[in-house]
Design a protein around this motif. Sequence first.
Motif, PDB file in Angstrom:
ATOM      1  N   ILE A   1     -12.703  47.369  54.592  1.00  0.00           N
ATOM      2  CA  ILE A   1     -11.450  47.371  55.407  1.00  0.00           C
ATOM      3  C   ILE A   1     -11.396  48.371  56.295  1.00  0.00           C
ATOM      4  CG2 ILE A   1      -9.072  47.133  54.821  1.00  0.00           C
ATOM      5  CD1 ILE A   1      -9.709  45.861  52.155  1.00  0.00           C
ATOM      6  N   ALA A   2     -11.238  48.063  57.351  1.00  0.00           N
ATOM      7  CA  ALA A   2     -10.866  48.797  58.694  1.00  0.00           C
ATOM      8  C   ALA A   2      -9.719  49.866  58.315  1.00  0.00           C
ATOM      9  CB  ALA A   2     -10.854  48.158  59.842  1.00  0.00           C
ATOM     10  N   THR A   3     -10.144  51.287  58.730  1.00  0.00           N
ATOM     11  CA  THR A   3      -9.087  52.405  58.918  1.00  0.00           C
ATOM     12  C   THR A   3      -9.204  52.577  60.346  1.00  0.00           C
ATOM     13  OG1 THR A   3     -10.454  54.085  58.224  1.00  0.00           O
ATOM     14  CG2 THR A   3      -9.455  52.839  56.452  1.00  0.00           C
ATOM     15  N   ALA A   4      -7.809  53.612  60.773  1.00  0.00           N
ATOM     16  CA  ALA A   4      -7.818  53.865  62.140  1.00  0.00           C
ATOM     17  C   ALA A   4      -6.972  55.243  62.105  1.00  0.00           C
ATOM     18  CB  ALA A   4      -7.350  52.872  62.943  1.00  0.00           C
ATOM     19  N   GLY A   5      -7.421  55.873  62.921  1.00  0.00           N
ATOM     20  CA  GLY A   5      -6.674  57.243  63.299  1.00  0.00           C
ATOM     21  C   GLY A   5      -6.901  57.837  64.601  1.00  0.00           C
ATOM     22  N   ALA A   6      -6.071  58.593  64.836  1.00  0.00           N
ATOM     23  CA  ALA A   6      -6.112  59.542  66.403  1.00  0.00           C
ATOM     24  C   ALA A   6      -5.905  60.860  65.990  1.00  0.00           C
ATOM     25  CB  ALA A   6      -5.138  58.846  67.298  1.00  0.00           C
ATOM     26  N   PRO A   7      -6.757  61.813  66.495  1.00  0.00           N
ATOM     27  CA  PRO A   7      -6.673  63.117  66.471  1.00  0.00           C
ATOM     28  C   PRO A   7      -5.410  63.632  67.246  1.00  0.00           C
ATOM     29  CG  PRO A   7      -8.811  62.654  67.032  1.00  0.00           C
ATOM     30  CD  PRO A   7      -8.278  61.362  67.153  1.00  0.00           C
ATOM     31  N   GLY A   8      -4.592  64.370  66.274  1.00  0.00           N
ATOM     32  CA  GLY A   8      -3.281  64.808  67.132  1.00  0.00           C
ATOM     33  C   GLY A   8      -2.124  63.987  67.167  1.00  0.00           C
ATOM     34  N   PHE A   9      -2.313  62.793  66.513  1.00  0.00           N
ATOM     35  CA  PHE A   9      -1.228  61.912  66.371  1.00  0.00           C
ATOM     36  C   PHE A   9      -1.069  61.344  64.855  1.00  0.00           C
ATOM     37  CE2 PHE A   9      -2.813  61.743  70.710  1.00  0.00           C
ATOM     38  CZ  PHE A   9      -1.684  61.380  71.191  1.00  0.00           C
ATOM     39  N   GLU A  10      -0.016  60.893  64.688  1.00  0.00           N
ATOM     40  CA  GLU A  10       0.785  60.355  63.416  1.00  0.00           C
ATOM     41  C   GLU A  10       0.316  58.938  63.264  1.00  0.00           C
ATOM     42  OE1 GLU A  10       4.823  61.525  62.236  1.00  0.00           O
ATOM     43  OE2 GLU A  10       4.789  62.578  64.303  1.00  0.00           O
ATOM     44  N   ALA A  11       0.370  58.475  61.995  1.00  0.00           N
ATOM     45  CA  ALA A  11       0.108  57.205  61.822  1.00  0.00           C
ATOM     46  C   ALA A  11       0.968  56.118  62.403  1.00  0.00           C
ATOM     47  CB  ALA A  11       0.268  56.799  60.290  1.00  0.00           C
ATOM     48  N   ASP A  12       2.334  56.714  62.711  1.00  0.00           N
ATOM     49  CA  ASP A  12       3.103  55.874  63.613  1.00  0.00           C
ATOM     50  C   ASP A  12       2.886  55.441  64.955  1.00  0.00           C
ATOM     51  OD1 ASP A  12       4.972  55.997  61.451  1.00  0.00           O
ATOM     52  OD2 ASP A  12       6.508  57.150  62.684  1.00  0.00           O
ATOM     53  N   ASP A  13       1.818  56.693  65.563  1.00  0.00           N
ATOM     54  CA  ASP A  13       1.626  56.517  66.993  1.00  0.00           C
ATOM     55  C   ASP A  13       0.239  55.566  66.820  1.00  0.00           C
ATOM     56  OD1 ASP A  13       3.205  58.227  67.903  1.00  0.00           O
ATOM     57  OD2 ASP A  13       2.121  59.754  66.808  1.00  0.00           O
ATOM     58  N   VAL A  14      -0.607  55.505  65.704  1.00  0.00           N
ATOM     59  CA  VAL A  14      -1.757  54.776  65.790  1.00  0.00           C
ATOM     60  C   VAL A  14      -1.310  53.140  65.529  1.00  0.00           C
ATOM     61  CG1 VAL A  14      -3.675  53.874  64.328  1.00  0.00           C
ATOM     62  CG2 VAL A  14      -3.185  56.467  64.645  1.00  0.00           C
ATOM     63  N   LEU A  15      -0.215  52.887  64.713  1.00  0.00           N
ATOM     64  CA  LEU A  15       0.495  51.601  64.684  1.00  0.00           C
ATOM     65  C   LEU A  15       0.945  51.240  65.878  1.00  0.00           C
ATOM     66  CD1 LEU A  15       2.239  52.646  61.487  1.00  0.00           C
ATOM     67  CD2 LEU A  15       0.597  50.672  61.445  1.00  0.00           C
ATOM     68  N   GLY A  16       1.718  52.098  66.625  1.00  0.00           N
ATOM     69  CA  GLY A  16       2.210  51.746  67.836  1.00  0.00           C
ATOM     70  C   GLY A  16       1.319  51.148  69.058  1.00  0.00           C
ATOM     71  N   THR A  17       0.147  51.943  69.087  1.00  0.00           N
ATOM     72  CA  THR A  17      -0.900  51.778  69.963  1.00  0.00           C
ATOM     73  C   THR A  17      -1.511  50.453  69.585  1.00  0.00           C
ATOM     74  OG1 THR A  17      -1.332  54.196  70.356  1.00  0.00           O
ATOM     75  CG2 THR A  17      -3.097  52.724  70.739  1.00  0.00           C
ATOM     76  N   LEU A  18      -2.054  50.388  68.255  1.00  0.00           N
ATOM     77  CA  LEU A  18      -2.727  49.138  68.102  1.00  0.00           C
ATOM     78  C   LEU A  18      -1.965  48.113  68.161  1.00  0.00           C
ATOM     79  CD1 LEU A  18      -4.733  50.037  64.926  1.00  0.00           C
ATOM     80  CD2 LEU A  18      -5.631  49.825  67.054  1.00  0.00           C
ATOM     81  N   ALA A  19      -0.548  47.865  67.871  1.00  0.00           N
ATOM     82  CA  ALA A  19       0.569  46.725  67.781  1.00  0.00           C
ATOM     83  C   ALA A  19       0.657  46.586  69.419  1.00  0.00           C
ATOM     84  CB  ALA A  19       1.864  47.056  67.262  1.00  0.00           C
ATOM     85  N   THR A  20       0.933  47.545  70.246  1.00  0.00           N
ATOM     86  CA  THR A  20       1.388  47.194  71.436  1.00  0.00           C
ATOM     87  C   THR A  20       0.342  46.846  72.419  1.00  0.00           C
ATOM     88  OG1 THR A  20       1.076  49.449  72.155  1.00  0.00           O
ATOM     89  CG2 THR A  20       3.355  48.499  71.528  1.00  0.00           C
ATOM     90  N   ARG A  21      -1.014  47.137  72.261  1.00  0.00           N
ATOM     91  CA  ARG A  21      -2.123  46.543  73.021  1.00  0.00           C
ATOM     92  C   ARG A  21      -3.003  45.228  72.327  1.00  0.00           C
ATOM     93  NH1 ARG A  21      -6.968  51.331  71.227  1.00  0.00           N
ATOM     94  NH2 ARG A  21      -7.860  50.194  69.568  1.00  0.00           N
ATOM     95  N   GLU A  22      -2.308  44.762  71.450  1.00  0.00           N
ATOM     96  CA  GLU A  22      -2.669  43.510  70.841  1.00  0.00           C
ATOM     97  C   GLU A  22      -2.467  42.437  71.752  1.00  0.00           C
ATOM     98  OE1 GLU A  22      -4.744  40.628  68.780  1.00  0.00           O
ATOM     99  OE2 GLU A  22      -4.844  42.834  68.231  1.00  0.00           O
ATOM    100  N   GLY A  23      -3.511  41.800  72.322  1.00  0.00           N
ATOM    101  CA  GLY A  23      -3.238  40.684  73.017  1.00  0.00           C
ATOM    102  C   GLY A  23      -3.575  39.548  72.725  1.00  0.00           C
ATOM    103  N   THR A  24      -3.825  39.072  71.397  1.00  0.00           N
ATOM    104  CA  THR A  24      -4.386  37.991  70.696  1.00  0.00           C
ATOM    105  C   THR A  24      -3.704  37.436  69.748  1.00  0.00           C
ATOM    106  OG1 THR A  24      -6.589  38.606  71.335  1.00  0.00           O
ATOM    107  CG2 THR A  24      -6.575  36.660  69.900  1.00  0.00           C
ATOM    108  N   ASP A  25      -3.310  38.083  68.490  1.00  0.00           N
ATOM    109  CA  ASP A  25      -2.668  37.761  67.497  1.00  0.00           C
ATOM    110  C   ASP A  25      -1.261  38.544  67.185  1.00  0.00           C
ATOM    111  OD1 ASP A  25      -5.021  36.213  66.869  1.00  0.00           O
ATOM    112  OD2 ASP A  25      -6.020  37.865  65.904  1.00  0.00           O
ATOM    113  N   PRO A  26      -0.224  37.529  66.563  1.00  0.00           N
ATOM    114  CA  PRO A  26       0.983  38.236  66.298  1.00  0.00           C
ATOM    115  C   PRO A  26       0.395  39.562  65.412  1.00  0.00           C
ATOM    116  CG  PRO A  26       0.995  36.109  65.853  1.00  0.00           C
ATOM    117  CD  PRO A  26      -0.440  36.309  66.354  1.00  0.00           C
ATOM    118  N   ALA A  27       1.407  40.626  65.744  1.00  0.00           N
ATOM    119  CA  ALA A  27       1.069  41.921  64.733  1.00  0.00           C
ATOM    120  C   ALA A  27       2.291  42.072  64.006  1.00  0.00           C
ATOM    121  CB  ALA A  27       0.881  43.182  65.994  1.00  0.00           C
ATOM    122  N   ILE A  28       1.831  42.317  62.688  1.00  0.00           N
ATOM    123  CA  ILE A  28       2.981  42.628  61.502  1.00  0.00           C
ATOM    124  C   ILE A  28       2.470  44.001  61.155  1.00  0.00           C
ATOM    125  CG2 ILE A  28       3.863  42.324  59.380  1.00  0.00           C
ATOM    126  CD1 ILE A  28       3.045  39.153  59.751  1.00  0.00           C
TER     127      ILE A  28
END
Length: 316
Positions: free
Chosen positions: A114-141
């Motif tokens: 199961i995939a995990t994701a992170g970004a140095p210098g950023f919170e999980a909120d920012d990772v969630l925000g980045t992945l959700a807003t750059r998603e161009g194919t499927d609805p994000a929950i």
Amino acid sequence: MTQPILLLDGASMWFRSFFGVPSSITAPDGRPVNAVRGFLDNIAALVTQHRPGRLVVCLDLDWRPQWRVDLIPSYKAHRVVEEVPGDDPDIEEVPDDLTPQVAMIMELLDAFGIATAGAPGFEADDVLGTLATREGTDPAIVVSGDRDLLQLASDDAPGIRVFYIGRGLAKAVLYGPAEVAETYGVPLDRAGAAYAELALLRGDASDGLPGVAGIGEKTASTLLQTYGSLTAIEAAAQDSASKMAAAQRKKLLAATDYIAAALPVVRVATDAPVSMSTDSDALPLVARDPQRVAELAGTYGVTNSIARLQKALDKL
């Protein structure tokens, strides 16, 4: 039907599992595994309910980024463990029995694939925000117990919904812009962005965000409904000819510096340098390393939770 991508706020979920599942749940060797079991069971329940094709557990690689602290020094300051000489002064206060369970969860996620994701210098909120807003194919929950993520709710294709689990999974609420607007009294046409501005104005004690003195949630909501945006509210406060009440004008003008500093703190970043643990975020229908998963499940006493997860996957 298009299968959504589930973006999970890892820390939010395992914190809630830790406090929501009895500490009497232990591994065969006596170690507490209540957070591990609760986390796995919640993933199984989410998979059953939302039937995703993809899933990512998003991580806090920096729970209190310095760039946010530089802007608002009180940001999450109350969550910092009491300073001990020689210790990192910015360590988050986490229950002693939870920290080793996070390592167990990460081991199981890795073995399962199961995939995990992170970004140095950023919170999980920012990772969630980045992945959700750059998603161009499927609805994000986005799944989180943090209301800050409500600002991501969007009807822009393919759409972003926030599954708020702050009151537990059984009482979770799925928020789109309409639900955010109705619940918090913000303009529908920009409900996500307006929610962030509402949080800035009223403050947020859980994040150490002071807010504008004398402006509570109801007043913040009224201001946003009246003027439409924080920018327009500030313009009205600075315009002596506007119809804004003198008392509100005074409070807002006194908070000009705070508002300018807090805006980037409150807004979830959507351009974080996210890296993934796997080449694909496709939700595996079977464990990548079944033997390793079985060994870990036995060691940690969560065989039944793994079985529940597999049962949920079998129904996709």
